[in-house]
Write a protein that holds these residues in place. Structure first.
Motif, PDB file in Angstrom:
ATOM      1  N   ILE A  43      -1.154  -8.346 -22.607  1.00 55.82           N
ATOM      2  CA  ILE A  43      -1.908  -7.152 -22.190  1.00 55.82           C
ATOM      3  C   ILE A  43      -1.739  -6.050 -23.233  1.00 55.82           C
ATOM      4  O   ILE A  43      -0.633  -5.803 -23.711  1.00 55.82           O
ATOM      5  CB  ILE A  43      -1.439  -6.669 -20.807  1.00 55.82           C
ATOM      6  CG1 ILE A  43      -1.809  -7.723 -19.749  1.00 55.82           C
ATOM      7  CG2 ILE A  43      -2.089  -5.328 -20.445  1.00 55.82           C
ATOM      8  CD1 ILE A  43      -1.399  -7.374 -18.352  1.00 55.82           C
ATOM      9  N   GLN A  88     -15.249   2.682 -27.491  1.00 50.98           N
ATOM     10  CA  GLN A  88     -15.981   2.175 -26.338  1.00 50.98           C
ATOM     11  C   GLN A  88     -15.053   1.392 -25.414  1.00 50.98           C
ATOM     12  O   GLN A  88     -15.164   1.471 -24.202  1.00 50.98           O
ATOM     13  CB  GLN A  88     -17.131   1.260 -26.797  1.00 50.98           C
ATOM     14  CG  GLN A  88     -18.292   2.018 -27.411  1.00 50.98           C
ATOM     15  CD  GLN A  88     -19.334   1.063 -27.958  1.00 50.98           C
ATOM     16  OE1 GLN A  88     -19.054   0.238 -28.813  1.00 50.98           O
ATOM     17  NE2 GLN A  88     -20.529   1.177 -27.447  1.00 50.98           N
ATOM     18  N   ARG A  99      -1.918  -2.221 -23.804  1.00 52.52           N
ATOM     19  CA  ARG A  99      -1.895  -1.000 -22.998  1.00 52.52           C
ATOM     20  C   ARG A  99      -2.184   0.209 -23.885  1.00 52.52           C
ATOM     21  O   ARG A  99      -1.519   0.392 -24.909  1.00 52.52           O
ATOM     22  CB  ARG A  99      -0.525  -0.818 -22.342  1.00 52.52           C
ATOM     23  CG  ARG A  99      -0.125  -1.990 -21.473  1.00 52.52           C
ATOM     24  CD  ARG A  99       1.187  -1.727 -20.757  1.00 52.52           C
ATOM     25  NE  ARG A  99       1.732  -2.964 -20.213  1.00 52.52           N
ATOM     26  CZ  ARG A  99       1.332  -3.525 -19.079  1.00 52.52           C
ATOM     27  NH1 ARG A  99       0.392  -2.945 -18.364  1.00 52.52           N
ATOM     28  NH2 ARG A  99       1.866  -4.650 -18.662  1.00 52.52           N
ATOM     29  N   SER A 151      -2.879  18.746 -22.041  1.00 52.71           N
ATOM     30  CA  SER A 151      -3.081  19.467 -20.773  1.00 52.71           C
ATOM     31  C   SER A 151      -2.303  18.840 -19.616  1.00 52.71           C
ATOM     32  O   SER A 151      -2.412  19.288 -18.476  1.00 52.71           O
ATOM     33  CB  SER A 151      -4.574  19.490 -20.436  1.00 52.71           C
ATOM     34  OG  SER A 151      -5.069  18.178 -20.376  1.00 52.71           O
ATOM     35  N   GLY A 152      -1.522  17.772 -19.923  1.00 50.12           N
ATOM     36  CA  GLY A 152      -0.693  17.170 -18.878  1.00 50.12           C
ATOM     37  C   GLY A 152      -1.303  15.947 -18.225  1.00 50.12           C
ATOM     38  O   GLY A 152      -0.691  15.342 -17.347  1.00 50.12           O
ATOM     39  N   ASP A 153      -2.514  15.587 -18.643  1.00 48.87           N
ATOM     40  CA  ASP A 153      -3.129  14.380 -18.079  1.00 48.87           C
ATOM     41  C   ASP A 153      -2.524  13.137 -18.732  1.00 48.87           C
ATOM     42  O   ASP A 153      -2.226  13.144 -19.926  1.00 48.87           O
ATOM     43  CB  ASP A 153      -4.644  14.364 -18.333  1.00 48.87           C
ATOM     44  CG  ASP A 153      -5.336  15.566 -17.707  1.00 48.87           C
ATOM     45  OD1 ASP A 153      -4.773  16.135 -16.759  1.00 48.87           O
ATOM     46  OD2 ASP A 153      -6.435  15.928 -18.165  1.00 48.87           O
ATOM     47  N   VAL A 154      -2.338  12.113 -17.940  1.00 52.04           N
ATOM     48  CA  VAL A 154      -1.838  10.839 -18.477  1.00 52.04           C
ATOM     49  C   VAL A 154      -2.837   9.756 -18.103  1.00 52.04           C
ATOM     50  O   VAL A 154      -3.166   9.573 -16.924  1.00 52.04           O
ATOM     51  CB  VAL A 154      -0.457  10.476 -17.894  1.00 52.04           C
ATOM     52  CG1 VAL A 154       0.028   9.150 -18.474  1.00 52.04           C
ATOM     53  CG2 VAL A 154       0.550  11.578 -18.167  1.00 52.04           C
ATOM     54  N   VAL A 155      -3.344   9.073 -19.110  1.00 52.05           N
ATOM     55  CA  VAL A 155      -4.313   8.002 -18.867  1.00 52.05           C
ATOM     56  C   VAL A 155      -3.718   6.708 -19.398  1.00 52.05           C
ATOM     57  O   VAL A 155      -3.279   6.642 -20.543  1.00 52.05           O
ATOM     58  CB  VAL A 155      -5.654   8.281 -19.583  1.00 52.05           C
ATOM     59  CG1 VAL A 155      -6.644   7.150 -19.317  1.00 52.05           C
ATOM     60  CG2 VAL A 155      -6.239   9.606 -19.136  1.00 52.05           C
ATOM     61  N   ARG A 156      -3.684   5.714 -18.550  1.00 46.24           N
ATOM     62  CA  ARG A 156      -3.203   4.391 -18.974  1.00 46.24           C
ATOM     63  C   ARG A 156      -4.325   3.390 -18.757  1.00 46.24           C
ATOM     64  O   ARG A 156      -4.876   3.314 -17.657  1.00 46.24           O
ATOM     65  CB  ARG A 156      -1.997   3.958 -18.150  1.00 46.24           C
ATOM     66  CG  ARG A 156      -0.753   4.782 -18.361  1.00 46.24           C
ATOM     67  CD  ARG A 156       0.350   4.313 -17.444  1.00 46.24           C
ATOM     68  NE  ARG A 156       0.794   2.976 -17.791  1.00 46.24           N
ATOM     69  CZ  ARG A 156       1.875   2.738 -18.527  1.00 46.24           C
ATOM     70  NH1 ARG A 156       2.613   3.728 -18.978  1.00 46.24           N
ATOM     71  NH2 ARG A 156       2.231   1.511 -18.816  1.00 46.24           N
ATOM     72  N   VAL A 157      -4.671   2.674 -19.808  1.00 46.40           N
ATOM     73  CA  VAL A 157      -5.686   1.624 -19.691  1.00 46.40           C
ATOM     74  C   VAL A 157      -4.993   0.310 -20.036  1.00 46.40           C
ATOM     75  O   VAL A 157      -4.425   0.169 -21.115  1.00 46.40           O
ATOM     76  CB  VAL A 157      -6.871   1.882 -20.651  1.00 46.40           C
ATOM     77  CG1 VAL A 157      -7.935   0.816 -20.473  1.00 46.40           C
ATOM     78  CG2 VAL A 157      -7.472   3.261 -20.414  1.00 46.40           C
ATOM     79  N   ASN A 158      -5.011  -0.613 -19.104  1.00 47.66           N
ATOM     80  CA  ASN A 158      -4.369  -1.912 -19.317  1.00 47.66           C
ATOM     81  C   ASN A 158      -5.447  -2.963 -19.558  1.00 47.66           C
ATOM     82  O   ASN A 158      -6.195  -3.307 -18.635  1.00 47.66           O
ATOM     83  CB  ASN A 158      -3.529  -2.297 -18.095  1.00 47.66           C
ATOM     84  CG  ASN A 158      -2.456  -1.274 -17.803  1.00 47.66           C
ATOM     85  OD1 ASN A 158      -1.758  -0.813 -18.711  1.00 47.66           O
ATOM     86  ND2 ASN A 158      -2.315  -0.880 -16.554  1.00 47.66           N
ATOM     87  N   SER A 168       0.834  -1.206   0.000  1.00 50.48           N
ATOM     88  CA  SER A 168       0.000   0.000   0.000  1.00 50.48           C
ATOM     89  C   SER A 168       0.875   1.266   0.000  1.00 50.48           C
ATOM     90  O   SER A 168       0.584   2.243  -0.691  1.00 50.48           O
ATOM     91  CB  SER A 168      -0.921  -0.007   1.218  1.00 50.48           C
ATOM     92  OG  SER A 168      -1.640   1.183   1.291  1.00 50.48           O
ATOM     93  N   GLU A 221       2.191   1.889  -3.414  1.00 48.62           N
ATOM     94  CA  GLU A 221       1.148   2.414  -4.310  1.00 48.62           C
ATOM     95  C   GLU A 221       0.863   3.886  -4.027  1.00 48.62           C
ATOM     96  O   GLU A 221       0.453   4.620  -4.915  1.00 48.62           O
ATOM     97  CB  GLU A 221      -0.145   1.595  -4.161  1.00 48.62           C
ATOM     98  CG  GLU A 221      -0.028   0.193  -4.704  1.00 48.62           C
ATOM     99  CD  GLU A 221      -1.220  -0.685  -4.372  1.00 48.62           C
ATOM    100  OE1 GLU A 221      -1.338  -1.754  -4.971  1.00 48.62           O
ATOM    101  OE2 GLU A 221      -2.033  -0.304  -3.497  1.00 48.62           O
ATOM    102  N   ASN A 222       1.061   4.269  -2.755  1.00 50.75           N
ATOM    103  CA  ASN A 222       0.773   5.661  -2.387  1.00 50.75           C
ATOM    104  C   ASN A 222       2.000   6.562  -2.461  1.00 50.75           C
ATOM    105  O   ASN A 222       1.957   7.712  -2.018  1.00 50.75           O
ATOM    106  CB  ASN A 222       0.187   5.720  -0.976  1.00 50.75           C
ATOM    107  CG  ASN A 222      -1.223   5.221  -0.954  1.00 50.75           C
ATOM    108  OD1 ASN A 222      -2.069   5.742  -1.669  1.00 50.75           O
ATOM    109  ND2 ASN A 222      -1.489   4.192  -0.170  1.00 50.75           N
ATOM    110  N   ASP A 223       3.085   6.012  -2.988  1.00 41.50           N
ATOM    111  CA  ASP A 223       4.328   6.775  -3.127  1.00 41.50           C
ATOM    112  C   ASP A 223       4.885   7.278  -1.802  1.00 41.50           C
ATOM    113  O   ASP A 223       5.508   8.329  -1.735  1.00 41.50           O
ATOM    114  CB  ASP A 223       4.118   7.980  -4.068  1.00 41.50           C
ATOM    115  CG  ASP A 223       4.036   7.561  -5.519  1.00 41.50           C
ATOM    116  OD1 ASP A 223       4.543   6.476  -5.830  1.00 41.50           O
ATOM    117  OD2 ASP A 223       3.448   8.311  -6.307  1.00 41.50           O
TER     118      ASP A 223
END
Lengths: 83, 143
Positions: free
Chosen positions: B66, B100, B68, B75-82, B14, B17-19
């Motif tokens: 997988i 979708q 990815r 705008s600086g957002d990073v989205v990762r979908v695995n 944990s 994960e929370n750095d």
């Protein structure tokens, strides 16, 4: 499923038991009530929803704790969805 | 599950994960093995996967791979979908389209069936790289 949201110095952790998500009743609720209001799910039938849930359930084992979705906003907000 | 496999407490995972802490260096080989990757890949913040063709005898089942989807927005957002390939196949079988599945309109012209065909033929790595007019960068990497 675990959903973790970090924003404004606060962390919200939402654990949802998989058995509550991936069951026939949830599939019925999704296709009857959620799908008509979510563009990505529009037109999804009960059978398709069940198949998708079955796929998610199998995907959970493949991801082995890795997030399904990991969003890091430019403003520091973070959202993780772990199956 | 990760904690159990590494023989450490869930609280320690944990914290990673929370750095708030980092894994002990002695755990890196086990973590690399657990995620089927290399220690180099774990240590590099931005691994640069290249496209390669895996010989038939060395290929793992596509169901264990997988896909990815990485979106770096202007705008600086990073989205990762695995997405495990097994889930992508299910989505295709029930008739869902790429936007979708990925949640990104920039991928509306990507034919997922063709991507899966490439994967079936042993191609892995960064298979798609799209830069939108808005400056967003979208990548599809198969591992």
């Amino acid at each position: 499923m675990r959903i973790r949201v970090k924003a404004d110095g606060h962390t919200i952790f939402l654990p949802i038991p998989s058995c509550l998500l991936f069951n026939p009743l949830s599939a019925l609720l999704v296709c009857k009530f959620a799908a008509p209001h979510v563009a990505a799910l529009s037109g999804l039938t009960y059978a398709q929803t069940r198949a998708l849930m079955h796929g998610l359930s199998r995907a959970r084992r493949k991801l082995r704790g890795e997030p399904l979705v990991d969003v890091k906003g430019g403003n520091g907000e973070q959202v993780y969805v772990i199956l | 599950m990760v904690a159990e496999r590494l023989g450490i407490s869930p609280q320690a995972v944990s914290k990673w994960e929370n750095d708030t802490s980092c894994p002990d260096i002695m755990l890196l080989p086990q973590i690399a093995k657990l995620y089927d990757t290399s220690i180099d890949a774990l240590l590099n913040e931005k691994p640069q996967p290249v496209v390669s063709v895996i010989p038939a005898e060395k290929r793992k089942s596509t169901d264990d791979m997988i896909l990815r989807i990485i979106v770096n927005s202007s705008s600086g957002d990073v989205v990762r979908v695995n997405l495990p390939i097994i889930l992508v196949k299910t989505a295709l079988e029930i008739g869902l389209s790429m936007p979708q599945v990925s949640g990104n309109e920039a991928l509306q012209n990507i034919d997922l069936e063709k991507v899966l065909l490439l994967v079936d033929r042993g191609l892995v790595g960064k298979l798609v790289e799209v830069q939108t007019a808005e400056g967003d960068m979208v990548e599809i990497v198969v591992e």
